[in-house]
Design an enzyme around this catalytic site. Structure first.
Site, PDB file in Angstrom:
ATOM      1  N   TYR A 135      16.464  -6.081  -9.007  1.00  0.00           N
ATOM      2  CA  TYR A 135      17.341  -7.175  -8.613  1.00  0.00           C
ATOM      3  C   TYR A 135      18.694  -7.053  -9.329  1.00  0.00           C
ATOM      4  O   TYR A 135      19.142  -7.967 -10.011  1.00  0.00           O
ATOM      5  CB  TYR A 135      16.698  -8.522  -8.955  1.00  0.00           C
ATOM      6  CG  TYR A 135      15.457  -8.858  -8.145  1.00  0.00           C
ATOM      7  CD1 TYR A 135      14.924  -7.969  -7.224  1.00  0.00           C
ATOM      8  CD2 TYR A 135      14.805 -10.065  -8.315  1.00  0.00           C
ATOM      9  CE1 TYR A 135      13.792  -8.273  -6.495  1.00  0.00           C
ATOM     10  CE2 TYR A 135      13.671 -10.392  -7.594  1.00  0.00           C
ATOM     11  CZ  TYR A 135      13.161  -9.483  -6.685  1.00  0.00           C
ATOM     12  OH  TYR A 135      12.027  -9.797  -5.969  1.00  0.00           O
ATOM     13  N   LYS A 185       4.894   2.629  -9.944  1.00  0.00           N
ATOM     14  CA  LYS A 185       4.862   3.405  -8.701  1.00  0.00           C
ATOM     15  C   LYS A 185       5.517   4.751  -8.975  1.00  0.00           C
ATOM     16  O   LYS A 185       6.363   5.237  -8.221  1.00  0.00           O
ATOM     17  CB  LYS A 185       5.580   2.658  -7.570  1.00  0.00           C
ATOM     18  CG  LYS A 185       5.374   3.271  -6.185  1.00  0.00           C
ATOM     19  CD  LYS A 185       3.916   3.378  -5.778  1.00  0.00           C
ATOM     20  CE  LYS A 185       3.814   4.021  -4.375  1.00  0.00           C
ATOM     21  NZ  LYS A 185       2.406   4.352  -4.044  1.00  0.00           N
ATOM     22  N   ASP A 216       0.614  -0.514  -5.113  1.00  0.00           N
ATOM     23  CA  ASP A 216      -0.142  -0.716  -3.876  1.00  0.00           C
ATOM     24  C   ASP A 216      -1.633  -0.849  -4.166  1.00  0.00           C
ATOM     25  O   ASP A 216      -2.306  -1.753  -3.649  1.00  0.00           O
ATOM     26  CB  ASP A 216       0.140   0.396  -2.870  1.00  0.00           C
ATOM     27  CG  ASP A 216       0.152   1.789  -3.500  1.00  0.00           C
ATOM     28  OD1 ASP A 216       0.077   1.910  -4.737  1.00  0.00           O
ATOM     29  OD2 ASP A 216       0.244   2.769  -2.734  1.00  0.00           O
ATOM     30  N   ASP A 240       7.402 -10.187  -9.076  1.00  0.00           N
ATOM     31  CA  ASP A 240       7.633 -11.266  -8.121  1.00  0.00           C
ATOM     32  C   ASP A 240       6.565 -11.262  -7.040  1.00  0.00           C
ATOM     33  O   ASP A 240       5.953 -12.290  -6.719  1.00  0.00           O
ATOM     34  CB  ASP A 240       9.023 -11.080  -7.514  1.00  0.00           C
ATOM     35  CG  ASP A 240       9.532 -12.319  -6.791  1.00  0.00           C
ATOM     36  OD1 ASP A 240       8.828 -13.353  -6.793  1.00  0.00           O
ATOM     37  OD2 ASP A 240      10.635 -12.259  -6.223  1.00  0.00           O
ATOM     38  N   ASP A 244       2.965 -14.030  -6.701  1.00  0.00           N
ATOM     39  CA  ASP A 244       2.679 -14.850  -5.524  1.00  0.00           C
ATOM     40  C   ASP A 244       1.338 -14.465  -4.902  1.00  0.00           C
ATOM     41  O   ASP A 244       0.567 -15.332  -4.465  1.00  0.00           O
ATOM     42  CB  ASP A 244       3.791 -14.705  -4.494  1.00  0.00           C
ATOM     43  CG  ASP A 244       5.004 -15.568  -4.813  1.00  0.00           C
ATOM     44  OD1 ASP A 244       5.040 -16.150  -5.916  1.00  0.00           O
ATOM     45  OD2 ASP A 244       5.911 -15.661  -3.971  1.00  0.00           O
TER      46      ASP A 244
END
Length: 357
Positions: A135, A185, A216, A240, A244
């Site tokens: 970000y 990753k 993943d 993030d 969730d």
């Protein structure tokens, strides 16, 4: 008597409805524990953006810089793009106040059915890097409107930024069950993720058992075996998404709290429910206040009132475990005020300590 000054930013939608529930509970538990909270309310929101062209005034950060903490309701409104609302309010606060740890506890609650059979004993914390990573502000658009139009977005991972959030996560794990998982990753992202992995390995602590999982595969394992995880440390984007996902596994993001922490306490930290502004139910009085109450309890922990924070958590957990009082998102018919009143009863505003869930 200890006193704290809190900056309240109700924001948009149901944020305006759940913050009064949080302050009522905070005031009640404060009276029990001998501290007071004073509030300054700021109308920084998408509504303000539509009216004045900015989410907050130019000197907004200076207005809240010396508060002890910030309690936020929700941000978002149809008609204002999400990137405008986020970069106009939350991200400037997080970055100017060095809130580099985003802390999201994920716990199943008795009386709240989750979507998975294997999710009865979920108790984990996502530690998300909160001010850099994916970000970043570096990048741009080129050749707008032409067939060769392009967009470039750069990820930024600094040694200092990764180390400080990884150190926080290892310390947290050492004080919990002693297990840490690093989200990565590095098999596909060739520069930033191997760098992340190297720094996690460098900062590992002998008393904490740790491993790394590709994002993943980790997402799948949180769905299949959520009870195995204790502390998960992740970059801004990965954290993030994972937080969730994990909240949904535990019963829904409407219940989930979050803390944006400046661990050094040089600046105020910010506490907010994860649920968003929910414009579809805004103004109906039926918003679930648990995320805001839980965030307020985390704020009490940060301010040095851990026992009071525990009582707030015990109170709303007892309501969910022992009574039929539910807001509609949990299958009940209670209003926000009715649920909050039940929590206040459990807090002993009529006498006695709250019952433990």
């Amino acid at each position: 008597m200890t006193s704290h000054r809190i900056a309240l930013i109700p924001g948009d939608g149901i944020g305006i409805e759940v913050l009064p529930a949080a302050t009522a509970v905070l005031d009640a538990v404060g009276r029990r524990h001998g501290f007071t909270l004073g509030y300054d309310t700021f109308d920084w929101s998408c509504e303000r953006h539509e009216r004045e062209g900015a989410m907050m005034p130019a000197d907004g950060l200076d207005r809240i810089r010396h508060h002890d903490a910030i309690l936020l309701g929700a941000v978002g409104r149809p008609g204002v793009p999400d990137h405008v609302s986020l970069w106009g309010l939350l991200i400037p606060i997080r970055r100017a106040f060095r809130q580099y740890v985003n802390l999201r506890p994920i716990t199943t609650l008795d009386g709240v059915a989750g979507p998975l059979r294997a999710a009865e004993d979920v108790d984990l914390v996502v530690v998300r890097e909160n001010v850099e990573g994916e970000y970043s502000e570096i990048g741009g658009r080129l050749n707008r409107g032409f067939p060769e139009e392009m967009a470039v977005q750069e990820s930024v991972f600094t040694r200092a930024g990764v180390i400080r959030v990884v150190d926080y996560a290892f310390d947290l794990a050492a004080h919990r069950r002693g297990v840490l998982t690093s989200a990565t990753k590095s098999n596909g992202i060739i520069h930033t993720m191997p760098f992340w992995d190297e720094l996690v390995r460098e900062r590992a602590r002998p008393e904490v058992s740790w491993n790394q999982e590709h994002i993943d595969a980790l997402a799948a394992k949180i769905v299949l075996r959520p009870g195995e995880f204790d502390v998960i440390v992740a970059s801004n984007l990965f954290g993030d998404i994972l937080s969730d996902l994990a909240a949904a596994v535990a019963g829904g993001i409407g219940l989930a709290p979050a803390a944006n922490l400046n661990p050094e306490r040089d600046f105020p930290s910010m506490f907010e429910p994860v649920h968003g502004s929910a414009p579809d139910i805004a103004g109906t009085g039926v918003a679930n206040p648990v995320g805001a109450l839980w965030s307020a309890a985390m704020m009490l922990d940060h301010l040095g009132h851990a026992e009071a924070g525990d009582e707030v958590r015990a109170a709303f957990r007892a309501v969910l475990a022992e009574t039929p009082v539910r807001t509609p998102d949990l299958g009940g018919g209670a209003t926000t005020k009715e649920f909050t009143a039940e929590v206040l009863n459990r807090l002993g505003t009529g006498g006695g300590r709250p019952r433990q869930a």
